[in-house]
Scaffold this active site. Structure first.
Site, PDB file in Angstrom:
ATOM      1  N   ASP A 182      59.145  39.443  -2.148  1.00 46.04           N
ATOM      2  CA  ASP A 182      58.255  39.982  -1.641  1.00 46.04           C
ATOM      3  C   ASP A 182      57.538  39.839  -0.701  1.00 46.04           C
ATOM      4  O   ASP A 182      56.339  39.659   0.048  1.00 46.04           O
ATOM      5  CB  ASP A 182      57.183  39.033  -2.752  1.00 46.04           C
ATOM      6  CG  ASP A 182      55.571  39.909  -3.300  1.00 46.04           C
ATOM      7  OD1 ASP A 182      55.073  40.865  -2.912  1.00 46.04           O
ATOM      8  OD2 ASP A 182      54.811  38.980  -3.193  1.00 46.04           O
ATOM      9  N   HIS A 213      56.673  38.469   5.346  1.00 49.10           N
ATOM     10  CA  HIS A 213      56.218  37.466   5.944  1.00 49.10           C
ATOM     11  C   HIS A 213      57.012  36.543   6.577  1.00 49.10           C
ATOM     12  O   HIS A 213      56.402  35.664   7.482  1.00 49.10           O
ATOM     13  CB  HIS A 213      55.132  37.028   4.468  1.00 49.10           C
ATOM     14  CG  HIS A 213      54.550  37.759   4.463  1.00 49.10           C
ATOM     15  ND1 HIS A 213      53.941  38.925   5.012  1.00 49.10           N
ATOM     16  CD2 HIS A 213      53.736  38.408   2.628  1.00 49.10           C
ATOM     17  CE1 HIS A 213      53.368  39.837   3.824  1.00 49.10           C
ATOM     18  NE2 HIS A 213      53.404  38.892   2.975  1.00 49.10           N
ATOM     19  N   GLY A 260      44.871  53.182  -4.988  1.00 49.81           N
ATOM     20  CA  GLY A 260      45.585  51.698  -5.862  1.00 49.81           C
ATOM     21  C   GLY A 260      44.569  50.293  -5.295  1.00 49.81           C
ATOM     22  O   GLY A 260      43.489  50.687  -4.865  1.00 49.81           O
ATOM     23  N   LYS A 290      55.019  30.789  -6.285  1.00 54.08           N
ATOM     24  CA  LYS A 290      53.603  31.114  -6.845  1.00 54.08           C
ATOM     25  C   LYS A 290      52.980  30.211  -8.099  1.00 54.08           C
ATOM     26  O   LYS A 290      53.848  29.571  -8.170  1.00 54.08           O
ATOM     27  CB  LYS A 290      53.237  31.986  -7.601  1.00 54.08           C
ATOM     28  CG  LYS A 290      53.688  33.954  -6.502  1.00 54.08           C
ATOM     29  CD  LYS A 290      52.895  34.958  -7.386  1.00 54.08           C
ATOM     30  CE  LYS A 290      53.321  36.276  -6.040  1.00 54.08           C
ATOM     31  NZ  LYS A 290      52.517  35.748  -5.150  1.00 54.08           N
ATOM     32  N   LYS A 343      46.961  26.751  -2.718  1.00 53.83           N
ATOM     33  CA  LYS A 343      47.228  27.761  -1.420  1.00 53.83           C
ATOM     34  C   LYS A 343      47.400  27.444   0.291  1.00 53.83           C
ATOM     35  O   LYS A 343      46.190  27.084   0.320  1.00 53.83           O
ATOM     36  CB  LYS A 343      45.731  28.938  -2.011  1.00 53.83           C
ATOM     37  CG  LYS A 343      46.697  30.654  -0.844  1.00 53.83           C
ATOM     38  CD  LYS A 343      45.408  31.035  -1.553  1.00 53.83           C
ATOM     39  CE  LYS A 343      46.104  32.402  -0.435  1.00 53.83           C
ATOM     40  NZ  LYS A 343      47.440  33.112  -0.425  1.00 53.83           N
ATOM     41  N   LYS A 362      47.290  37.858  11.404  1.00 50.60           N
ATOM     42  CA  LYS A 362      46.720  36.107  11.255  1.00 50.60           C
ATOM     43  C   LYS A 362      46.278  35.755  13.024  1.00 50.60           C
ATOM     44  O   LYS A 362      47.264  36.322  12.962  1.00 50.60           O
ATOM     45  CB  LYS A 362      47.048  35.884  10.254  1.00 50.60           C
ATOM     46  CG  LYS A 362      46.847  36.270   8.013  1.00 50.60           C
ATOM     47  CD  LYS A 362      47.677  34.772   7.807  1.00 50.60           C
ATOM     48  CE  LYS A 362      48.182  35.723   6.500  1.00 50.60           C
ATOM     49  NZ  LYS A 362      47.018  35.660   5.247  1.00 50.60           N
TER      50      LYS A 362
HETATM   51  C1  BG6 Z   1      51.471  39.671   0.001  1.00 52.65           C
HETATM   52  C2  BG6 Z   1      52.363  40.081  -1.682  1.00 52.65           C
HETATM   53  O1  BG6 Z   1      52.654  40.511   0.881  1.00 52.65           O
HETATM   54  O2  BG6 Z   1      50.976  38.762   0.561  1.00 52.65           O
HETATM   55  C3  BG6 Z   1      51.362  38.773  -2.455  1.00 52.65           C
HETATM   56  O3  BG6 Z   1      52.278  40.925  -1.911  1.00 52.65           O
HETATM   57  C4  BG6 Z   1      51.193  37.544  -2.463  1.00 52.65           C
HETATM   58  O4  BG6 Z   1      52.651  38.879  -3.472  1.00 52.65           O
HETATM   59  C5  BG6 Z   1      50.347  37.826  -0.654  1.00 52.65           C
HETATM   60  O5  BG6 Z   1      50.322  36.544  -2.709  1.00 52.65           O
HETATM   61  C6  BG6 Z   1      49.861  36.421   0.031  1.00 52.65           C
HETATM   62  O6  BG6 Z   1      49.266  36.456   0.918  1.00 52.65           O
HETATM   63  P1  BG6 Z   1      48.077  35.262   1.569  1.00 52.65           P
HETATM   64  O7  BG6 Z   1      47.468  36.557   3.110  1.00 52.65           O
HETATM   65  O8  BG6 Z   1      46.712  36.199   0.950  1.00 52.65           O
HETATM   66  O9  BG6 Z   1      48.344  34.506   1.657  1.00 52.65           O
END
Ligand code: BG6
Length: 468
Positions: free
Chosen positions: A230, A235, A14, A329, A334, A177
């Site tokens: 998600d 998170h 995967g 998104k 970012k 992190k």
């Molecule tokens: C993942 C999500 O758990 O975290 C993604 O499935 C998202 O959709 C990602 O983009 C973000 O993680 P990071 O570490 O890139 O901020």
């Protein structure tokens, strides 16, 4: 803590395996941090020979390293078996024949599979344990852990039938992190901040987790999921828990998880009127795909790629402090950042005739891309009069420590192999987080909350204005 050397990966072909797991395992290998008798078995549905499987991993690792000798040594340690997830015996046979490769009977099973395959895979591990009851087992489970409160409870119960909580490692890579772990250091290692982090001094908290990327090739997963499940449910709530929980008795696994759970259980019911959902359209030049134009997204999809909302916490420390969260998104950048704004105390210094621009103190924790923390304080502008202006007290990882920052997955895989659960989520936390988001999911289901389209590539403020 005991080290487990048998690594069995379900979902070995995967995306996640290639984007995160192989690079991280290889990194640990390079650091000499894998157990001496490490043995890896990958399993998936694809009919690949061992050589074809190794070729795929080789391709992935080529992007990471030019050290061919090391890479090849690592790759020769990898085995592969094609299995049918609906047929527990095929998986069991593969694990049993592989288990001859090491003496120690300590198995780490890693579930990098969709929730739909979870039950079958769990049964396979359970049967394996029943038959080889001398062995010890740990299970790492990737997110999403369930699709809602009921399914998460069901998954927890399924695992509890044959495992203790101490054997289950629920993954959330944000906890791996460095900058997220530093939240605890910042709060509990500094007399400067902890006394101020409460409703007497804090005016508001803001957390943004935004991304420039769209969903890429992940429609198969994302279109049935959406950003609430998600990112928000896991998170964001995990980061907020570390930021806002009470001090733990000790900085140790269960003490920390007790406090995180208490925090999650203290969240106020969601004010649905303050929730905004969005879905990305194309950009202003029309060059980027809109969400609905992405491959494999269902027609007229109502899946949200953006959410902003206000949270409240019903406890003595935080009662009355609004927490604004935004995640989405296809924005202009970012970035994951927390901003804590304190009540202002500069009224004596405000002088309208002069160019004075004092601002409330803000503690900013930038989790990525810049790994930094700064605190804005007001300082006197040099010269006559008494003008104050904000300046930054600043710390960056790079300048202060000058060591490479370990990738989150690498850290978490090492912890799972060594059995440290501190950075993994406990069952009660997962359930409290699902319980919290349940009203938004239900309102979506009833069609009361629908995403509006926003223009891709815009700043978060512009997107918010569009969605108002
Ligand atoms: C993942 C999500 O758990 O975290 C993604 O499935 C998202 O959709 C990602 O983009 C973000 O993680 P990071 O570490 O890139 O901020």
């Amino acid at each position: 803590m005991e080290t487990f050397s048998h690594f069995v990966l379900f979902g070995a072909t995967g995306d996640l395996a290639h984007s995160k797991i192989y690079p991280s395992l290889f990194e640990l290998y390079r650091m000499d941090a894998l157990p001496k008798d490490f043995a890896f078995l990958g399993m998936a549905l694809e009919g690949l020979s061992e050589e074809e499987f190794r070729d795929q991993v080789r391709e992935t690792l080529k992007q990471q390293t030019e050290d061919e000798e090391k890479r090849e040594k690592f790759i020769t340690q990898l085995s592969y078996a094609q299995v049918d997830f609906a047929e527990p015996e095929s998986m069991e046979r593969a694990v049993v024949s592989h288990s001859d490769k090491v003496d120690e009977e300590k198995f780490l099973f890693y579930f990098a599979i969709p929730p739909s395959a979870f039950e079958h895979v769990s049964r396979c591990v359970e049967n394996f344990q029943d038959k080889y009851c001398d062995c010890q087992i740990r299970v790492v489970v990737e997110k999403p852990f369930g699709e809602d409160l009921e399914s998460a409870k069901h998954l927890n119960n399924t695992l509890r039938e044959f495992l203790y909580e101490e054997q289950i490692f629920r993954m959330d890579h944000y906890l791996g992190k460095e900058t997220v772990q530093n939240i605890l250091a910042l709060r509990f290692g500094n007399s400067l901040f902890e006394p101020l982090l409460n409703n007497r001094f804090v005016e508001k908290i803001e957390l943004d987790l935004i991304e420039e990327e769209g969903i890429g090739e992940r429609a198969g997963y994302f279109d049935g999921t959406g950003i609430i499940k998600d990112v928000l449910q896991n998170h964001i709530l995990q980061v907020l828990s570390l930021l806002m929980m009470e001090p733990p008795v000790q900085i140790k696994s269960n003490f920390i998880r007790d406090e995180k759970h208490k925090f999650l259980a203290s969240l106020e019911d969601i004010d649905l009127d303050a929730v905004r959902l969005g879905q990305y359209g194309s950009d202003s030049e029309g060059t980027l795909n809109s969400y609905q134009e992405e491959g494999d997204v269902s027609e007229d999809s109502q899946t949200e790629t953006f959410v902003s909302m206000k949270l409240g916490v019903k406890n003595m420390r935080w009662d009355g402090v609004p927490v604004y969260v935004r995640t989405g998104k296809r924005l202009d950048e970012k970035k994951t950042e927390i901003r804590i704004t304190f009540h202002p105390s500069f009224q004596y210094f405000v002088n309208k005739e002069e160019q004075c621009n004092p601002e409330p103190n803000v503690l900013v924790i930038e989790i990525q891309p810049n790994e930094e923390v700064y605190y804005t304080v007001n300082a006197k502008f040099p010269g006559e009069g008494m003008c104050i202006q904000p300046v930054k007290l600043h710390f960056t990882y790079q300048e202060s420590f000058n060591v490479p920052i370990q990738d989150a997955y690498t850290r978490l895989l090492k912890d799972a192999i060594e059995g440290d659960q501190t950075l993994f989520i406990r069952s009660d936390e997962i359930e409290a987080a699902w319980k919290y988001v349940k009203p938004i999911l239900e309102a979506k289901e009833r069609g009361e909350l629908k995403p509006q389209i926003y223009t891709a590539g815009r700043t978060i403020e512009e997107v918010e204005t569009e969605l108002r």
